[in-house]
Design a protein around this motif. Structure first.
Motif, PDB file in Angstrom:
ATOM      1  N   TYR A  61      16.479 -47.378  72.093  1.00  0.00           N
ATOM      2  CA  TYR A  61      17.085 -48.509  72.754  1.00  0.00           C
ATOM      3  C   TYR A  61      17.709 -49.314  71.798  1.00  0.00           C
ATOM      4  O   TYR A  61      18.787 -49.911  72.293  1.00  0.00           O
ATOM      5  N   HIS A  62      17.036 -49.733  70.988  1.00  0.00           N
ATOM      6  CA  HIS A  62      17.750 -50.597  69.882  1.00  0.00           C
ATOM      7  C   HIS A  62      18.963 -49.991  69.309  1.00  0.00           C
ATOM      8  O   HIS A  62      19.974 -50.872  69.282  1.00  0.00           O
ATOM      9  N   ASP A  78      21.680 -49.950  72.198  1.00  0.00           N
ATOM     10  CA  ASP A  78      21.978 -51.678  72.542  1.00  0.00           C
ATOM     11  C   ASP A  78      22.770 -52.208  71.244  1.00  0.00           C
ATOM     12  O   ASP A  78      23.628 -53.179  71.737  1.00  0.00           O
ATOM     13  N   ASN A  79      22.510 -51.832  70.120  1.00  0.00           N
ATOM     14  CA  ASN A  79      23.247 -52.827  69.049  1.00  0.00           C
ATOM     15  C   ASN A  79      24.024 -51.915  67.864  1.00  0.00           C
ATOM     16  O   ASN A  79      25.086 -52.455  67.421  1.00  0.00           O
TER      17      ASN A  79
END
Length: 67
Positions: free
Chosen positions: A9-10, A13-14
């Motif tokens: 997820y990180h 998202d980033n």
């Protein structure tokens, strides 16, 4: 980030990556998967396991063949 599975997820998202993972398909051709596609596939697999009656915390084993 506190858990290993938060890493995907990180990443999405980033730092999304278009060619995050490469693998051969059934015909032996190399194909690339984006980090978003990997996340979608992981969520689909998790959803399928829940639909089969597995519950959070259950132990799951994965067997893979590599030639």
């Amino acid at each position: 980030m506190k858990r290993l599975f938060d890493l995907l997820y990180h990443q999405v998202d980033n730092f999304p990556i278009n060619n995050a993972f490469n693998a051969r398909n059934a015909d032996g051709q190399w194909i690339s998967y984006s980090s978003q596609k990997i996340l979608e596939s992981a969520e689909l697999a998790a959803s399928g396991l829940l639909n089969l009656g597995f519950e959070p915390g259950d132990k799951i084993a994965i067997t893979s063949y590599k030639n």
